[in-house]
Enzyme design. Structure first.
Site, mmCIF file in Angstrom:
data_model
loop_
_atom_site.group_PDB
_atom_site.id
_atom_site.type_symbol
_atom_site.label_atom_id
_atom_site.label_comp_id
_atom_site.label_asym_id
_atom_site.label_seq_id
_atom_site.Cartn_x
_atom_site.Cartn_y
_atom_site.Cartn_z
ATOM 1 N N PHE A 285 -54.616 67.374 -22.382
ATOM 2 C CA PHE A 285 -55.162 66.284 -21.625
ATOM 3 C C PHE A 285 -56.416 66.041 -21.835
ATOM 4 C CE2 PHE A 285 -56.185 69.291 -18.528
ATOM 5 C CZ PHE A 285 -57.362 68.762 -17.655
ATOM 6 N N LYS A 286 -57.417 67.114 -22.300
ATOM 7 C CA LYS A 286 -58.748 66.855 -22.482
ATOM 8 C C LYS A 286 -59.000 65.938 -23.653
ATOM 9 C CE LYS A 286 -59.317 70.035 -19.300
ATOM 10 N NZ LYS A 286 -59.830 71.251 -19.554
ATOM 11 N N ASP A 287 -58.020 65.826 -24.489
ATOM 12 C CA ASP A 287 -58.431 64.879 -25.547
ATOM 13 C C ASP A 287 -58.546 63.397 -25.246
ATOM 14 O OD1 ASP A 287 -58.423 66.479 -27.839
ATOM 15 O OD2 ASP A 287 -56.258 66.785 -27.580
ATOM 16 N N THR A 320 -60.879 72.666 -22.939
ATOM 17 C CA THR A 320 -62.092 71.725 -23.042
ATOM 18 C C THR A 320 -62.833 71.992 -24.433
ATOM 19 O OG1 THR A 320 -62.340 71.431 -20.559
ATOM 20 C CG2 THR A 320 -64.143 70.961 -22.027
#
Length: 680
Positions: A285-287, A320
């Protein structure tokens, strides 16, 4: 400006009366006197093809009276040079009315042809063609609800102009409300952490949309939704909407995200839906934030008056780091930014480690730390707060420090977009109607992801219950049940869900700032107490507010339960969860008490954790190898949903080029920073 029939002329007249300003209608007050004939007559003389040129040539002679309101024609923006001329004289507001409303109005006005209308084209085709010109030229967008009255639109535009003159500012979570230091987005994204050790938060009321305005976003793409949401936050003096649109299109392109929907919503079972946030280049989800945040960071640098360089300093619990490295590597050759990533050497998966340590670039440094994520994050926060370290870096190397994990507001803000978009997708799929409530369950460590969902609710998305799902490092569950945050007897446990192996939850500070109505001194007292004594306690009324007003519940899941859920869900649905999503699924099953749909945030692709997922499925592990490609190959053969991530397979085969492992004390980390800066 806007389409014919959008109400520009009437709105201009109403604004003129309300604000006491003169108004100019380009058709009636400028073009007709300039040409000495009605506009329709001019069009018949020169023809459709030449009219835009004639109109543009005339508009280049137009000089707006200072302080006046100007209503453009629907075709003015089609002449780029003339539109640039007009835009230089003032603030351009796009009156964005729904196509169907425009078509109905034009029908009532008995308009069946428009300038640039070609044989065989429909009015809708012409409106679609023109829209691209409007979107190139505006500063502010007045997003209109279906069938919204011109009086309401006038009020909306009046408010937009007021907000333009008073842009969003930011203050530290620990600042006194009577003496808040005002920072703008440019400063906030470059600094990362506030000077007093707090985190930056909006200094005034959140921008919000009505349900009617949200309804306009339902049928839009993820990219279009992102633009309309982020426009509300980012002042055009920082980034014009046209530039922001290009940034968004680059960030969420098909070359970056394998799903056309970017962050799709898929039904898992019964009333549970997975928000698949893992289709980006590093499969987490960090992308979603870190494909756009580096571009906004670069935009901020271009507005700096000094020539300082920036070192992005990142502590990562697994995901991250690789997302930061990938996102910042795509900047347009900016030599003023470098990245240093610190990760717990023995606290992340082999695939997560491979994604970071195989990045071969002189502009990045990746270091393993003989400690856990909390010690990495604490050391970095101490370095940010150290005046002597920061002065030495500036004096010796002309380098400033900044952050790219969720302590940086610029990293957190884009996450609001996908939480809002997920709700809109359920509306588009017919699962709920606009305004119906639904629940969210999010695996949580640093509290940034779930906080972004709360911020989406502040913007008007009707999320009801927020479920904070923890693993064996369940300090958040304990806190939300007792009001006591106690680190004194806690030792971080390495789990199969390393991205939430966190005890010092940074964004909890932002959440408590929201809960307490911005009580900076109280927040400062709590978190300075946590740093000094390892404990703080909130009053019972704060705990009750969290439960009753913010509807947050918290629960945790053991390692055995996590593995069992992976196995059970795969057997029953054919869908393979990663351990973090399994944590959320396990907790969501316990907390589901209503008929409301539940969105479970699926934060990573199962391929990032091949050994642990294979064990959960009770598969025999292949023979040991350095790149764990054998385990990935095995998983590739057993799963159909979600599709296999080819990027992970290639990443683990790359050689490791970053081999440094150091102890987790501040002196060692500072020494590595200075060495890296000296080589720059």
């Amino acid at each position: 400006m806007g389409s014919p029939g959008c109400g520009k002329t009437t709105t201009g007249q109403l604004l003129s009366a309300r604000l006491g300003r003169p108004v100019t209608d380009i058709d009636d007050d400028f073009l007709e006197p300039y040409w000495g004939m009605p506009v329709a007559h001019k069009l018949s003389l020169v023809g459709n093809k030449m009219f835009i040129q004639e109109e543009g040539s005339a508009l280049l002679k137009f000089q707006a009276n200072p302080g006046s309101i100007v209503s453009l024609t629907g075709s003015n923006p089609l002449h780029s040079e003339a539109m640039d001329h007009v835009a230089r004289s003032g603030l351009v507001i796009f009156v964005d009315v729904h196509y169907e409303d425009i078509l109905q109005r034009l029908h009532k006005m008995k308009v069946d042809r428009l300038v640039t209308h070609r044989e065989g084209q429909s009015i809708a085709d012409v409106l679609q063609y023109r829209r691209s010109f409007y979107e190139k030229a505006y500063d502010l967008r007045a997003l209109c609800e279906r069938f919204e009255s011109v009086e309401s639109v006038t009020t909306k535009i009046d408010r937009l102009v007021q907000n333009f003159s008073s842009p969003m500012n930011y203050a530290s979570t620990r600042s006194d409300s009577d003496g808040k230091a005002i920072h703008h987005f440019q400063d906030v994204i470059l600094r990362g952490l506030a000077e007093d050790g707090g985190l930056f938060v909006p200094g005034k009321e959140f921008p919000s949309l009505t349900w009617g305005e949200w309804s306009r976003l339902v049928e839009l793409s993820f990219q279009e939704r992102a633009l309309l949401i982020l426009e509300r936050w980012l002042h055009p003096d920082f980034v014009r909407p046209q530039t922001l649109s290009a940034i968004i299109d680059k960030a969420y392109s098909r070359s970056n995200f394998s799903s056309e929907d970017v962050i799709p919503i898929v039904k898992l079972e019964e009333n549970q839906y997975l928000m698949e946030t893992f289709h980006g280049p590093t499969a987490s989800f960090k992308d979603a934030a870190l494909q756009i945040m580096p571009q906004l960071f670069e935009q901020a640098i271009t507005k700096e008056t000094n020539s300082a360089r920036y070192l992005i300093l990142v502590a990562t619990s697994g995901d991250t780091g690789s997302a930061v490295l990938d996102g910042f590597s795509k900047l347009s050759g900016n030599s003023n930014v470098r990245v240093m990533v610190l990760y717990p050497e023995h606290g992340i998966s082999s695939v997560q480690k491979a994604l970071m340590t195989s990045v071969d670039s002189d502009s990045v440094k990746v270091i393993g730390v003989d400690g856990d994520f909390d010690s990495c994050q604490s050391a970095i926060k101490a370095i940010f707060r150290s005046q002597s370290v920061n002065e030495r870096l500036m004096d010796a190397y002309n380098i400033k420090l900044s952050a790219a994990n969720s302590i940086n507001w610029g990293r957190l803000l884009p996450q609001v977009v996908y939480h809002a978009s997920a709700y809109l997708d359920l509306v588009r799929q017919g699962v709920i109607g606009m305004g119906d409530e639904c629940d969210v369950c999010i695996p949580t460590g640093n509290f940034g992801n779930i906080l972004a969902a709360f911020y989406a609710r502040e913007m008007g998305i009707p999320y009801k219950m927020f479920i904070c799902a923890s693993n064996v490092n369940n300090i958040l569950t304990e806190f939300f049940q007792t009001g006591i945050y106690d680190l004194r007897q806690r030792k971080l446990q390495v789990s199969t869900s390393p991205a939430i192996d966190i005890l010092k939850s940074s964004n909890l500070e932002r959440f408590l700032h929201l809960v307490t109505g911005g009580d900076g001194p109280m927040i400062k007292n709590w978190f300075e107490g946590l740093h000094k004594d390892g404990i703080f306690k909130v009053p019972n009324e704060v705990l009750e507010t969290i439960s009753d007003k913010f509807n947050l519940v918290s629960d945790w899941c053991s390692e055995e339960q996590c593995a069992k859920t992976i196995r059970t869900v795969f057997k029953e649905t054919g869908y393979l969860l990663d351990p973090h999503t399994s944590i959320a699924k396990t907790v969501a099953d316990r907390q589901t008490t209503s008929e409301r749909p539940m969105i479970i945030c699926s934060t990573a692709h199962y391929g990032k954790f091949p050994e642990d997922v294979s064990r959960a499925l009770q598969l025999p592990l292949p023979a040991e190898n350095d790149d764990c490609s054998g385990v990935l190959q095995q998983l590739k053969t057993v799963s159909a949903l979600p599709s296999f991530n080819q990027g992970l397979e290639s990443a683990v085969k790359k050689p490791r080029v970053h081999n440094s492992v150091i102890s987790d004390d501040m002196k060692n980390i500072t020494r590595e920073i200075e060495t890296f800066c000296a080589e720059w």
